[in-house]
Motif scaffolding. Structure first.
Motif, PDB file in Angstrom:
ATOM      1  N   GLN A  88       0.831  -1.182   0.000  1.00 37.81           N
ATOM      2  CA  GLN A  88       0.000   0.000   0.000  1.00 37.81           C
ATOM      3  C   GLN A  88       0.876   1.245   0.000  1.00 37.81           C
ATOM      4  O   GLN A  88       1.839   1.332   0.755  1.00 37.81           O
ATOM      5  CB  GLN A  88      -0.909   0.029   1.243  1.00 37.81           C
ATOM      6  N   VAL A  89       0.550   2.164  -0.889  1.00 42.53           N
ATOM      7  CA  VAL A  89       1.305   3.411  -1.011  1.00 42.53           C
ATOM      8  C   VAL A  89       0.344   4.565  -0.812  1.00 42.53           C
ATOM      9  O   VAL A  89      -0.747   4.585  -1.384  1.00 42.53           O
ATOM     10  CB  VAL A  89       1.984   3.512  -2.388  1.00 42.53           C
ATOM     11  N   GLN A  90       0.745   5.507  -0.017  1.00 43.13           N
ATOM     12  CA  GLN A  90      -0.031   6.738   0.136  1.00 43.13           C
ATOM     13  C   GLN A  90       0.780   7.912  -0.363  1.00 43.13           C
ATOM     14  O   GLN A  90       2.003   7.964  -0.153  1.00 43.13           O
ATOM     15  CB  GLN A  90      -0.423   6.936   1.599  1.00 43.13           C
ATOM     16  N   LEU A  91       0.096   8.836  -1.014  1.00 42.14           N
ATOM     17  CA  LEU A  91       0.770   9.969  -1.641  1.00 42.14           C
ATOM     18  C   LEU A  91       0.203  11.269  -1.102  1.00 42.14           C
ATOM     19  O   LEU A  91      -1.024  11.386  -0.936  1.00 42.14           O
ATOM     20  CB  LEU A  91       0.579   9.921  -3.156  1.00 42.14           C
ATOM     21  N   ALA A  92       1.068  12.229  -0.883  1.00 40.86           N
ATOM     22  CA  ALA A  92       0.628  13.532  -0.398  1.00 40.86           C
ATOM     23  C   ALA A  92       1.328  14.624  -1.185  1.00 40.86           C
ATOM     24  O   ALA A  92       2.555  14.737  -1.141  1.00 40.86           O
ATOM     25  CB  ALA A  92       0.926  13.669   1.096  1.00 40.86           C
ATOM     26  N   GLU A  93       0.525  15.405  -1.903  1.00 41.66           N
ATOM     27  CA  GLU A  93       1.079  16.507  -2.678  1.00 41.66           C
ATOM     28  C   GLU A  93       1.161  17.774  -1.836  1.00 41.66           C
ATOM     29  O   GLU A  93       0.348  17.979  -0.929  1.00 41.66           O
ATOM     30  CB  GLU A  93       0.216  16.800  -3.918  1.00 41.66           C
ATOM     31  N   SER A  94       2.116  18.604  -2.176  1.00 36.96           N
ATOM     32  CA  SER A  94       2.238  19.906  -1.524  1.00 36.96           C
ATOM     33  C   SER A  94       2.902  20.879  -2.487  1.00 36.96           C
ATOM     34  O   SER A  94       3.479  20.459  -3.491  1.00 36.96           O
ATOM     35  CB  SER A  94       3.038  19.803  -0.222  1.00 36.96           C
ATOM     36  N   CYS A 137      -0.509  13.489  -8.142  1.00 34.92           N
ATOM     37  CA  CYS A 137       0.620  12.570  -8.176  1.00 34.92           C
ATOM     38  C   CYS A 137       0.058  11.147  -8.231  1.00 34.92           C
ATOM     39  O   CYS A 137      -0.977  10.860  -7.607  1.00 34.92           O
ATOM     40  CB  CYS A 137       1.449  12.781  -6.912  1.00 34.92           C
ATOM     41  N   ALA A 138       0.736  10.275  -8.958  1.00 31.95           N
ATOM     42  CA  ALA A 138       0.271   8.894  -9.088  1.00 31.95           C
ATOM     43  C   ALA A 138       1.458   7.945  -9.123  1.00 31.95           C
ATOM     44  O   ALA A 138       2.559   8.325  -9.527  1.00 31.95           O
ATOM     45  CB  ALA A 138      -0.565   8.731 -10.355  1.00 31.95           C
ATOM     46  N   TRP A 172      -3.109   7.132  -6.101  1.00 35.89           N
ATOM     47  CA  TRP A 172      -3.255   8.545  -6.462  1.00 35.89           C
ATOM     48  C   TRP A 172      -3.263   9.411  -5.217  1.00 35.89           C
ATOM     49  O   TRP A 172      -3.793   9.016  -4.170  1.00 35.89           O
ATOM     50  CB  TRP A 172      -4.560   8.766  -7.228  1.00 35.89           C
ATOM     51  N   GLY A 173      -2.689  10.589  -5.348  1.00 35.11           N
ATOM     52  CA  GLY A 173      -2.815  11.565  -4.283  1.00 35.11           C
ATOM     53  C   GLY A 173      -4.153  12.277  -4.362  1.00 35.11           C
ATOM     54  O   GLY A 173      -4.932  12.078  -5.287  1.00 35.11           O
ATOM     55  N   GLN A 174      -4.399  13.136  -3.380  1.00 32.98           N
ATOM     56  CA  GLN A 174      -5.664  13.860  -3.317  1.00 32.98           C
ATOM     57  C   GLN A 174      -5.719  15.015  -4.312  1.00 32.98           C
ATOM     58  O   GLN A 174      -6.798  15.506  -4.633  1.00 32.98           O
ATOM     59  CB  GLN A 174      -5.869  14.407  -1.902  1.00 32.98           C
ATOM     60  N   GLY A 175      -4.577  15.424  -4.768  1.00 32.30           N
ATOM     61  CA  GLY A 175      -4.528  16.544  -5.702  1.00 32.30           C
ATOM     62  C   GLY A 175      -4.259  17.851  -4.989  1.00 32.30           C
ATOM     63  O   GLY A 175      -4.604  18.021  -3.819  1.00 32.30           O
ATOM     64  N   ILE A 176      -3.651  18.767  -5.721  1.00 25.95           N
ATOM     65  CA  ILE A 176      -3.351  20.070  -5.156  1.00 25.95           C
ATOM     66  C   ILE A 176      -3.583  21.135  -6.222  1.00 25.95           C
ATOM     67  O   ILE A 176      -3.238  20.946  -7.389  1.00 25.95           O
ATOM     68  CB  ILE A 176      -1.912  20.121  -4.608  1.00 25.95           C
ATOM     69  N   GLN A 177      -4.190  22.236  -5.804  1.00 18.04           N
ATOM     70  CA  GLN A 177      -4.549  23.285  -6.747  1.00 18.04           C
ATOM     71  C   GLN A 177      -3.364  24.178  -7.062  1.00 18.04           C
ATOM     72  O   GLN A 177      -2.638  24.616  -6.162  1.00 18.04           O
ATOM     73  CB  GLN A 177      -5.684  24.149  -6.164  1.00 18.04           C
TER      74      GLN A 177
END
Length: 126
Positions: free
Chosen positions: A1-7, A96-97, A116-121
């Motif tokens: 399991q991979v979790q992604l966090a964009e910033s 990010c994916a 997939w990450g949650q996305g960032i604006q």
């Protein structure tokens, strides 16, 4: 399991630069593929860039060529997207994916990415 966090997103001036980060938690194999996609309002998600975690291959989408650069810090399990000479049409939510394998000629296809990450604006404004 991979979790992604964009910033790193936010409001940027036309012609300016921004750097997005994608921090991955979990085990990232050297064969994995890290990618960035984006989705502008009312449009389909668009491929930006994909790169193998081991750095062996990178593929940029047409909108990113010449202005965007992807890089990675394997010690931090983080991939970056440096965006330069930003235009209003770069305004989008950036995702990010991560995929488990590099499929030749198909890095732009969302089905090859498992996480997939949650996305960032990112908003580019004059």
């Amino acid at each position: 399991q991979v979790q992604l966090a964009e910033s790193g997103g936010g409001l940027v001036q036309v012609g300016g630069s921004a750097r997005l980060s994608c921090a991955a938690s979990g085990r990232i194999s050297s064969d994995y593929v890290m990618a960035w996609f984006r989705q502008a309002p009312g449009q389909e998600r668009e491929f930006v860039v994909a790169t193998r975690w081991n750095g062996a291959s990178t593929n940029y989408g047409d909108s990113a060529k010449g202005r965007f650069t992807v890089s990675r810090d394997r010690a931090k399990n983080t991939v970056y997207l440096q965006m330069n000479i930003l235009k209003p049409e770069d305004t989008a939510v950036y995702y990010c994916a991560v995929g488990s394998r590099w499929v030749v000629g198909q890095q732009s296809l969302e089905r090859h990415y498992d996480y997939w990450g949650q996305g960032i604006q990112v908003t580019v404004s004059s």
